[in-house]
Design an enzyme around this catalytic site. Sequence first.
Site, PDB file in Angstrom:
ATOM      1  N   PRO A  97       0.825  -1.212   0.000  1.00  0.00           N
ATOM      2  CA  PRO A  97       0.000   0.000   0.000  1.00  0.00           C
ATOM      3  C   PRO A  97       0.861   1.264   0.000  1.00  0.00           C
ATOM      4  O   PRO A  97       1.751   1.417   0.826  1.00  0.00           O
ATOM      5  CB  PRO A  97      -0.827  -0.113   1.288  1.00  0.00           C
ATOM      6  CG  PRO A  97      -0.174  -1.155   2.110  1.00  0.00           C
ATOM      7  CD  PRO A  97       0.642  -2.017   1.214  1.00  0.00           C
ATOM      8  N   GLU A  98       0.612   2.129  -0.956  1.00  0.00           N
ATOM      9  CA  GLU A  98       1.325   3.402  -1.052  1.00  0.00           C
ATOM     10  C   GLU A  98       0.406   4.501  -0.522  1.00  0.00           C
ATOM     11  O   GLU A  98      -0.726   4.232  -0.125  1.00  0.00           O
ATOM     12  CB  GLU A  98       1.702   3.666  -2.521  1.00  0.00           C
ATOM     13  CG  GLU A  98       2.698   2.665  -3.089  1.00  0.00           C
ATOM     14  CD  GLU A  98       4.109   2.870  -2.541  1.00  0.00           C
ATOM     15  OE1 GLU A  98       4.363   3.904  -1.902  1.00  0.00           O
ATOM     16  OE2 GLU A  98       4.950   1.990  -2.743  1.00  0.00           O
TER      17      GLU A  98
END
Length: 273
Positions: free
Chosen positions: A2-3
């Site tokens: 997850p960014e």
Amino acid sequence: MPELPEVEVTRQGIAPFLVGQVITGGAVRQDRLRWPIPRVLSSALPGQTITAVRRRAKYLLMDMPAGTLVLHLGMSGSLRVLTQELPPGPHDHFDLRCAGHILRLNDPRRFGAVLWQPAGGKLSSQPGLFERLGLEPFDPAFSGAHFWQRTRGRAAVIKQVLLAGEIVVGVGNIYASESLFRAGIHPQRAAGRISAVRYERLAQAIREVLREAIAHGGSTLRDFVDSSGSPGYFQQAHQVYGRTGAPCVRCAQPIRHLTQGQRSTWYCPHCQR
Ligand SMILES: [Zn+2]
């Protein structure tokens, strides 16, 4: 992994179910995440009202009068809101219970984190965590001028400076390649040798790519509630990332790949200088 856009979309997905809710308890099924989940949570959380769900870099911050609960999704974490009791799966390590909902953290690889910062006090186990972070990309103070000032005399290449997150946070590997392409800056250019004008373009490009990714992820918002699996990380069409040998969208020359600090970078040798 997850960014920043996934974390922001997660925040938007869970916040409406949490803000204003009174915490009734929690469950820690596995306390060995990236750092141990602090034991004080079992006494600190019950009875607290969640007043806000914020984001700082890739950390989710849940404010309440006694302090702030800090969550990080690590490499593989995800959060979902349950409106009814469901038996936890093997990777459902942490629950936060409110009167009407359960917030459940699933994290197969356990690089995520659950931390506690008492009001006016230090963050549990990692007191300096937020001190090293750069500006938020959507903070008005983040500009080309700020970039330029912070990079004078620096020989490090611009891609590494972006990934370090000390000037601006949230520019992970995908978004570094994409924003450098949009700004026409070669990923191996020394950060100290980029002009203020080009840094202005880069700051704009970073905000653009992140804003587009967040908007794209908005279509997944309903996946945060009562979904049987974990909300997925969204796939977006990229201009250079992962496109080795494919024609550049601007000049049609083949996109190239290189490895920097053990991370892949994609760029157009013709459009990026
Ligand atoms: Zn090109």
